[in-house]
Design an enzyme around this catalytic site. Sequence first.
Site, short mmCIF file in Angstrom:
data_model
loop_
_atom_site.label_atom_id
_atom_site.label_comp_id
_atom_site.label_asym_id
_atom_site.label_seq_id
_atom_site.Cartn_x
_atom_site.Cartn_y
_atom_site.Cartn_z
N TRP A 236 17.19 54.77 2.63
CA TRP A 236 18.01 55.12 1.46
C TRP A 236 19.17 54.15 1.30
O TRP A 236 19.43 53.63 0.22
CB TRP A 236 18.56 56.56 1.61
CG TRP A 236 19.43 56.95 0.47
CD1 TRP A 236 19.03 57.42 -0.74
CD2 TRP A 236 20.86 56.85 0.41
NE1 TRP A 236 20.12 57.64 -1.56
CE2 TRP A 236 21.24 57.29 -0.87
CE3 TRP A 236 21.84 56.43 1.30
CZ2 TRP A 236 22.58 57.34 -1.28
CZ3 TRP A 236 23.16 56.46 0.90
CH2 TRP A 236 23.53 56.92 -0.37
N GLY A 255 13.91 58.70 -1.64
CA GLY A 255 14.38 59.78 -0.79
C GLY A 255 15.70 60.36 -1.24
O GLY A 255 16.23 61.27 -0.61
N ASP A 256 16.23 59.84 -2.33
CA ASP A 256 17.56 60.27 -2.79
C ASP A 256 17.51 61.69 -3.33
O ASP A 256 16.76 61.99 -4.27
CB ASP A 256 18.04 59.32 -3.87
CG ASP A 256 19.42 59.69 -4.37
OD1 ASP A 256 20.40 59.27 -3.75
OD2 ASP A 256 19.52 60.43 -5.38
N VAL A 257 18.34 62.55 -2.78
CA VAL A 257 18.29 63.96 -3.17
C VAL A 257 18.80 64.15 -4.61
O VAL A 257 18.37 65.08 -5.31
CB VAL A 257 19.08 64.84 -2.17
CG1 VAL A 257 20.57 64.57 -2.27
CG2 VAL A 257 18.79 66.30 -2.39
N LEU A 259 18.23 62.03 -7.07
CA LEU A 259 17.08 61.67 -7.90
C LEU A 259 16.06 62.81 -7.91
O LEU A 259 15.51 63.17 -8.96
CB LEU A 259 16.45 60.39 -7.35
CG LEU A 259 15.23 59.83 -8.08
CD1 LEU A 259 15.59 59.47 -9.51
CD2 LEU A 259 14.70 58.60 -7.35
#
Length: 301
Positions: A236, A255-257, A259
């Site tokens: 990330w 993996g960006d929460v 997004l």
Amino acid sequence: MNDLLFELPLPDHFALGACLEYMNRSPLECLFRSDAEGVERLFIVEGQAVLIRLTMPADRPQRLRAALLYGSLPGEAGLAWLARYIVEWFDLDRDLAPFYKLAAEDELLGPLLQANDGLRIIGIPDLFEALCWAILGQQVNLAFAYRLKERLTAKYGQSLEWQGHTYYSFPEPEVFHEVSMEELCALQLTRNKARTVLEVAHLIAAGALSREELLALPSPAAAEQRLLQIRGIGPWTSQYVRMRCLRDATSFPAGDVGLQNAVKFLTGMDRKPTPAELVEMSARWRGWEAYATFYLWRALY
DNA sequence: TTCCAGGCTTAAC
DNA sequence: GTTAAGCATGGA
């Protein structure tokens, strides 16, 4: 003092207002001060503190004007450095037409395009600042990440008082030469964040890591691999730095929460999409994954 | 209190 | 190579 320093020509698909809306998203931001018309930032140019304000002049709407609010007029090299910084900050060199063509037809991006017309990825041109911001933002909510950045900046950066406001510049990596983990942990950094910030500071200060070196590598993927070698920097963080510092429009932090939440919200899914699902979805944004991400983030605020 | 947040490392399979 | 568990901290 309000001296004109220079004006930069603006590309199509650029709107300072849309960029400022993004920049105004948090009142906790400590590295610039923005309002609806412009943004102010403290720079250290050739060792001198220089407070700059950027606006779009009403009489010359296709230009970004840099005015000197406080400090001495930089020399030619200093001005060139500043101009380059601003181009990188607002991604002014990029032709966004292909992205707009692609996104206009896109179910998710179409509405975001209209709501954020002229928004560019606001960059973090300085590698150390970009890495620190990503490290501080790992696995914590944004409000807390801003507080950590503010504490780090207030303690180790330079500052300037002007018209009742304090302006800060992000600390230089050299400042951390004698700083201990315990000192950073006292600012509420976890041990992992403290260790990684110090490691990155030492590498950059020693000349073992630089933005120029990363950009000179054969591919953005190679730059990502180089960053991944550093303990505490995972997928990330390296993708985030590719996106906001190295200016790679294809970087995609699956993996960006944020997004994941944006896509869940916009599609009406009853759960967050997995990183694998996001990667699959990103095929339709090929070449512009970072811009898609940045616009999708705007759906959350 | 519990769960989440713009994750990473280590250990086990 | 993939997955699970542990980590640490504040905010809601």
